[in-house]
Design a protein around this motif. Sequence first.
Motif, PDB file in Angstrom:
ATOM      1  N   CYS A  92       3.181  -3.859  -4.086  1.00 47.96           N
ATOM      2  CA  CYS A  92       2.349  -3.902  -2.878  1.00 47.96           C
ATOM      3  C   CYS A  92       3.092  -4.564  -1.729  1.00 47.96           C
ATOM      4  O   CYS A  92       4.160  -5.161  -1.905  1.00 47.96           O
ATOM      5  CB  CYS A  92       1.051  -4.651  -3.167  1.00 47.96           C
ATOM      6  SG  CYS A  92       1.276  -6.363  -3.670  1.00 47.96           S
ATOM      7  N   PRO A 121      -1.709 -12.212   2.455  1.00 48.50           N
ATOM      8  CA  PRO A 121      -2.351 -11.586   1.298  1.00 48.50           C
ATOM      9  C   PRO A 121      -1.458 -10.507   0.683  1.00 48.50           C
ATOM     10  O   PRO A 121      -0.437 -10.131   1.261  1.00 48.50           O
ATOM     11  CB  PRO A 121      -3.582 -10.942   1.926  1.00 48.50           C
ATOM     12  CG  PRO A 121      -3.081 -10.481   3.278  1.00 48.50           C
ATOM     13  CD  PRO A 121      -2.089 -11.541   3.724  1.00 48.50           C
ATOM     14  N   HIS A 122      -1.850 -10.002  -0.485  1.00 44.50           N
ATOM     15  CA  HIS A 122      -1.254  -8.789  -1.022  1.00 44.50           C
ATOM     16  C   HIS A 122      -1.823  -7.601  -0.234  1.00 44.50           C
ATOM     17  O   HIS A 122      -3.022  -7.561   0.041  1.00 44.50           O
ATOM     18  CB  HIS A 122      -1.601  -8.621  -2.500  1.00 44.50           C
ATOM     19  CG  HIS A 122      -1.111  -9.749  -3.363  1.00 44.50           C
ATOM     20  ND1 HIS A 122       0.202 -10.141  -3.396  1.00 44.50           N
ATOM     21  CD2 HIS A 122      -1.774 -10.561  -4.228  1.00 44.50           C
ATOM     22  CE1 HIS A 122       0.340 -11.153  -4.240  1.00 44.50           C
ATOM     23  NE2 HIS A 122      -0.850 -11.432  -4.740  1.00 44.50           N
ATOM     24  N   ILE A 123      -0.974  -6.632   0.088  1.00 44.29           N
ATOM     25  CA  ILE A 123      -1.417  -5.431   0.805  1.00 44.29           C
ATOM     26  C   ILE A 123      -1.359  -4.271  -0.178  1.00 44.29           C
ATOM     27  O   ILE A 123      -0.276  -3.737  -0.466  1.00 44.29           O
ATOM     28  CB  ILE A 123      -0.517  -5.133   2.029  1.00 44.29           C
ATOM     29  CG1 ILE A 123      -0.262  -6.401   2.862  1.00 44.29           C
ATOM     30  CG2 ILE A 123      -1.117  -4.010   2.862  1.00 44.29           C
ATOM     31  CD1 ILE A 123      -1.469  -7.005   3.514  1.00 44.29           C
ATOM     32  N   SER A 138     -11.406  -4.445   8.109  1.00 40.56           N
ATOM     33  CA  SER A 138     -11.110  -4.905   6.758  1.00 40.56           C
ATOM     34  C   SER A 138      -9.701  -4.469   6.360  1.00 40.56           C
ATOM     35  O   SER A 138      -9.273  -3.350   6.654  1.00 40.56           O
ATOM     36  CB  SER A 138     -12.120  -4.309   5.769  1.00 40.56           C
ATOM     37  OG  SER A 138     -11.679  -4.475   4.440  1.00 40.56           O
ATOM     38  N   LEU A 139      -8.996  -5.362   5.673  1.00 39.39           N
ATOM     39  CA  LEU A 139      -7.660  -5.050   5.188  1.00 39.39           C
ATOM     40  C   LEU A 139      -7.672  -3.839   4.254  1.00 39.39           C
ATOM     41  O   LEU A 139      -6.702  -3.082   4.186  1.00 39.39           O
ATOM     42  CB  LEU A 139      -7.085  -6.275   4.456  1.00 39.39           C
ATOM     43  CG  LEU A 139      -5.691  -6.173   3.856  1.00 39.39           C
ATOM     44  CD1 LEU A 139      -4.660  -5.767   4.890  1.00 39.39           C
ATOM     45  CD2 LEU A 139      -5.301  -7.500   3.208  1.00 39.39           C
ATOM     46  N   SER A 140      -8.770  -3.626   3.567  1.00 39.11           N
ATOM     47  CA  SER A 140      -8.858  -2.517   2.616  1.00 39.11           C
ATOM     48  C   SER A 140      -8.731  -1.146   3.288  1.00 39.11           C
ATOM     49  O   SER A 140      -8.411  -0.152   2.633  1.00 39.11           O
ATOM     50  CB  SER A 140     -10.168  -2.574   1.829  1.00 39.11           C
ATOM     51  OG  SER A 140     -11.276  -2.393   2.685  1.00 39.11           O
ATOM     52  N   ILE A 166     -11.128  -9.371   3.278  1.00 40.11           N
ATOM     53  CA  ILE A 166     -10.134  -9.951   4.185  1.00 40.11           C
ATOM     54  C   ILE A 166     -10.174  -9.179   5.498  1.00 40.11           C
ATOM     55  O   ILE A 166      -9.980  -7.954   5.518  1.00 40.11           O
ATOM     56  CB  ILE A 166      -8.719  -9.900   3.565  1.00 40.11           C
ATOM     57  CG1 ILE A 166      -8.693 -10.709   2.262  1.00 40.11           C
ATOM     58  CG2 ILE A 166      -7.678 -10.417   4.549  1.00 40.11           C
ATOM     59  CD1 ILE A 166      -7.406 -10.580   1.474  1.00 40.11           C
ATOM     60  N   TYR A 183     -10.125  -5.918  -3.700  1.00 43.17           N
ATOM     61  CA  TYR A 183      -9.417  -7.162  -3.371  1.00 43.17           C
ATOM     62  C   TYR A 183      -9.280  -7.361  -1.862  1.00 43.17           C
ATOM     63  O   TYR A 183      -9.491  -8.454  -1.353  1.00 43.17           O
ATOM     64  CB  TYR A 183      -8.028  -7.162  -4.032  1.00 43.17           C
ATOM     65  CG  TYR A 183      -7.105  -8.241  -3.510  1.00 43.17           C
ATOM     66  CD1 TYR A 183      -7.230  -9.565  -3.931  1.00 43.17           C
ATOM     67  CD2 TYR A 183      -6.116  -7.948  -2.567  1.00 43.17           C
ATOM     68  CE1 TYR A 183      -6.400 -10.554  -3.442  1.00 43.17           C
ATOM     69  CE2 TYR A 183      -5.277  -8.933  -2.075  1.00 43.17           C
ATOM     70  CZ  TYR A 183      -5.419 -10.236  -2.514  1.00 43.17           C
ATOM     71  OH  TYR A 183      -4.595 -11.208  -2.018  1.00 43.17           O
ATOM     72  N   ASN A 184      -8.921  -6.301  -1.143  1.00 44.99           N
ATOM     73  CA  ASN A 184      -8.675  -6.403   0.297  1.00 44.99           C
ATOM     74  C   ASN A 184      -9.934  -6.279   1.153  1.00 44.99           C
ATOM     75  O   ASN A 184      -9.874  -6.480   2.367  1.00 44.99           O
ATOM     76  CB  ASN A 184      -7.679  -5.328   0.743  1.00 44.99           C
ATOM     77  CG  ASN A 184      -6.246  -5.587   0.278  1.00 44.99           C
ATOM     78  OD1 ASN A 184      -5.432  -4.684   0.253  1.00 44.99           O
ATOM     79  ND2 ASN A 184      -5.933  -6.806  -0.110  1.00 44.99           N
TER      80      ASN A 184
END
Length: 265
Positions: free
Chosen positions: A170, A182-184, A146-148, A195, A191-192
């Motif tokens: 970000c 995406p926004h990082i 996961s991007l998070s 993704i 949010y992340n």
Amino acid sequence: MQNIIIKKKHEIQKMRLSGKLAANVLDMIEKYLQPLISTEEINNICYNYIINTQKAIPACLGYKGFPKSICISINDVVCHGIPNKTEIIKNGDIVNIDVAIIKDGYYGDTSRMFLIGNVDYMSKKLCNVTQNSLYQSLRIIQSGISLSEIGKSIQKYVEKNNFSIVKEYCGHGIGKSFHEEPHILHYDNKYNKNIILQEGMIFTIEPIINAGSAEVYCTNDHWTVKTKDKSRSAQYEHTVLVTKSGCEILTIQKYEKIEKILINN
């Protein structure tokens, strides 16, 4: 996920070049960063190098009206500092230079801190923790996570060292456009979470860390962002390619001791 662009092989090759060129600007400018040089002069050296030596385009120049070729952010300036003739670098300053270039239609984006002369212990620690928070996140990247996890890794490390994370700014996808999805986010966030990283994604990671409070404000020039409590701020940024088993740092610089290609599984 439908808005996130997975880069093709020929695009990755172009972005390796644009990333290398952006990194080379920071390698080149280091020797000029001495007390008594103005930020305007630094900007002009970078502009001439990008245009005449690299045959590339400074991406910041004219972007949404930004008037200079690079951003220079000193001490309590968080980001987007505008170079000018009256701003003179002094002994003890910490200086972020943020460079983005366009080559053959593709962007490369990177920034780093420079320590000028005799810098105090807390400022050195701030810069070290900020860079290490970026490195920590790079060492967990691989296809399928996961991007998070990136933001979670940064937050855990930064808060363990008693510094604060600026949440208003970000990282971002990058490619044919300066800013893509995406926004990082550089902290644990919802949010992340949904993704999932895929091989071929390219984005920037660029944590901004403050020595004091995380609160910031934008000055009257509508660009320069400063810490509210006048504490110092640091930022490091890399453009990164997600691979099946890890990541590739597209903007790695000569001084860095981290590997360019990280195998993380």
